[in-house]
Design an enzyme around this catalytic site. Structure first.
Site, PDB file in Angstrom:
ATOM      1  N   ILE A  79       0.964  -1.261   0.107  1.00 47.22           N
ATOM      2  CA  ILE A  79      -0.040   0.018  -0.177  1.00 47.22           C
ATOM      3  C   ILE A  79       0.844   1.227  -0.028  1.00 47.22           C
ATOM      4  O   ILE A  79       0.286   2.424  -0.342  1.00 47.22           O
ATOM      5  CB  ILE A  79      -0.957   0.024   1.168  1.00 47.22           C
ATOM      6  CG1 ILE A  79      -1.895   1.054   1.071  1.00 47.22           C
ATOM      7  CG2 ILE A  79      -0.306   0.448   2.359  1.00 47.22           C
ATOM      8  CD1 ILE A  79      -3.049   1.068   1.975  1.00 47.22           C
ATOM      9  N   LYS A  80       2.090   1.040   0.416  1.00 52.09           N
ATOM     10  CA  LYS A  80       3.050   2.197   0.432  1.00 52.09           C
ATOM     11  C   LYS A  80       3.446   2.791  -0.714  1.00 52.09           C
ATOM     12  O   LYS A  80       3.745   4.016  -1.046  1.00 52.09           O
ATOM     13  CB  LYS A  80       4.215   1.908   1.396  1.00 52.09           C
ATOM     14  CG  LYS A  80       3.962   1.543   2.813  1.00 52.09           C
ATOM     15  CD  LYS A  80       3.383   2.873   3.532  1.00 52.09           C
ATOM     16  CE  LYS A  80       3.536   2.443   5.075  1.00 52.09           C
ATOM     17  NZ  LYS A  80       2.904   3.712   5.889  1.00 52.09           N
ATOM     18  N   ASP A  81       3.046   1.995  -2.039  1.00 52.98           N
ATOM     19  CA  ASP A  81       3.169   2.758  -3.170  1.00 52.98           C
ATOM     20  C   ASP A  81       2.461   4.094  -3.461  1.00 52.98           C
ATOM     21  O   ASP A  81       2.759   5.051  -4.109  1.00 52.98           O
ATOM     22  CB  ASP A  81       3.047   1.783  -4.281  1.00 52.98           C
ATOM     23  CG  ASP A  81       3.729   0.506  -4.487  1.00 52.98           C
ATOM     24  OD1 ASP A  81       4.770   0.377  -3.826  1.00 52.98           O
ATOM     25  OD2 ASP A  81       3.561  -0.240  -5.330  1.00 52.98           O
ATOM     26  N   ALA A  84       4.109   6.896  -1.390  1.00 52.01           N
ATOM     27  CA  ALA A  84       5.545   7.313  -2.183  1.00 52.01           C
ATOM     28  C   ALA A  84       5.152   8.076  -3.348  1.00 52.01           C
ATOM     29  O   ALA A  84       5.944   8.961  -3.727  1.00 52.01           O
ATOM     30  CB  ALA A  84       5.940   6.071  -2.428  1.00 52.01           C
TER      31      ALA A  84
END
Length: 377
Positions: A79-81, A84
């Site tokens: 999910i951190k995409d 980012a």
């Protein structure tokens, strides 16, 4: 002869069209998704729009629709995409980052991996500071993706040697560089207000009753909560899921009393010792919180693998355990959504190791019939 050829061609074309229509009739959902997606521009265009998966066994057991957002299907695997991409876009839009520049971040892992993919696709350099408690697999992957990585001792946020503060100082020393500051950069929260929240709402056709997830930076929890509360006029219930070692569960339960952080968890990248700037605007919107023990999280790792066929990390399974508890709390007939933030690939050497489970006193949390998945020494 010519007329015969034309008739033959027309007949063949008609049969081919009929055959294609028959083929497509078997996959109307997939074709609809393909039409909506079209062609995306570069790697960053593939971030988001992840499936929402019904967790069949848990749904059937609770009498609710328990759904997991398949964030492990993002290009960088988590999910951190989303965060980012948004923190880099924010730096670009503010003129803080120009072509050939350097992004610097303090991260426990997945944000760094997302940033590594985004930076490579956009031509930026990347420097990562991270606690040396993180898995070696994450560190190795960051370096393979071209990042310059500095594992440093894990110390409290108020210590000047905390990895976030070291990242900021590094960026300050460079020209054309930006510290993206994921914990307090509200572009992180914005990513989930603009993408994750609306996706959940429209995928459920507005029938979502509750949302829960854990938090590190709080971008996901805050952003999704803000959107769902707004679009539903407050109807959707939103709950924090919190691991051991985090202070936020007690903060919410006590009505705002922030205690000193103590203890730890097997989960990586979640749990918090303070209220971040991403969370501050939305913490009062939360309807409550759930404390999820490591025993419940590790059991759910094995249950999701065995029952749902999903190979998920401990943080994802903490979320699933929280969604199950929330479904039981709300009662039958409700739709509860959580996020499956990443897969188990980066943690397999721990989660499926008998030695590691024994050291963490978690071996007994694995149901006997699921011990067959403990395949590593």
């Amino acid at each position: 002869m010519f007329r015969l050829g034309v008739r033959t061609f027309a007949t063949t074309a008609r049969r081919a069209a009929e055959t294609a229509a028959q083929m497509e009739a078997l996959n109307q959902y997939g074709i609809g998704v393909s039409k909506a997606q079209g062609i995306v521009k570069g790697m960053t265009g593939a971030i988001g729009n992840t499936p929402l998966i019904r967790l069949n066994h848990i749904s059937d057991a609770t009498g609710c629709e328990v759904l997991g957002k398949a964030e492990f299907m993002n290009p960088g695997g988590s999910i951190k995409d989303r965060a980012a991409l948004y923190v880099v876009k924010d730096a670009e839009e503010k003129g803080l980052l120009k072509p050939g520049g350097t992004v610097v971040e303090g991260t426990a892992g997945n944000t760094g991996i997302g940033l590594a993919h985004v930076c490579r696709s956009k031509g930026y350099n990347l420097v990562i500071y991270m606690p040396n408690t993180q898995s070696q697999g994450k560190i190795d992957l960051l370096r393979l993706l071209g990042a310059e990585v500095y594992p440093v001792p894990a110390v409290a946020f108020d210590n000047p040697e905390n990895y976030n503060h070291q990242a900021k100082r590094h960026a300050d020393r460079l020209e054309n560089a930006v510290w993206t500051n994921q914990f307090d950069n509200v572009a992180n929260r914005k990513a989930h207000i603009e993408t994750t929240g609306p996706e959940i709402w429209y995928q459920t056709k507005g029938k979502v009753d509750a949302f829960t997830c854990a938090t590190g930076t709080a971008g996901t929890l805050a952003g999704v909560t803000r959107y769902l509360k707004t679009v539903s006029d407050g109807r959707v219930k939103c709950f924090l899921a919190d691991p051991p070692g985090s202070v936020l569960h007690s903060y919410i339960q006590s009505g705002g009393n922030l205690i000193e952080r103590s203890g730890s968890s097997i989960t990586e990248g979640i749990g918090q010792g303070r209220v971040t700037d991403n969370l501050k605007p939305d913490i009062d919107l939360l309807d409550g919180s759930l404390h999820i023990s490591d025993e419940k999280s590790i059991e759910m790792v094995y249950r999701c693998l065995d029952e749902e066929g999903l190979y998920l990390g401990a943080s994802s399974c903490l979320n699933v355990a929280a969604a199950k508890e929330l479904a039981e709390k709300l009662g039958k007939g409700h739709t509860v959504v959580t996020v499956l933030c990443d897969g188990a690939y980066r943690y397999a050497d721990r989660l499926f190791s008998k030695k590691w489970l024994t050291e963490k006193k978690l071996l007994g949390a694995i149901p006997k019939h699921l011990e067959k998945y403990i395949v590593l020494p």
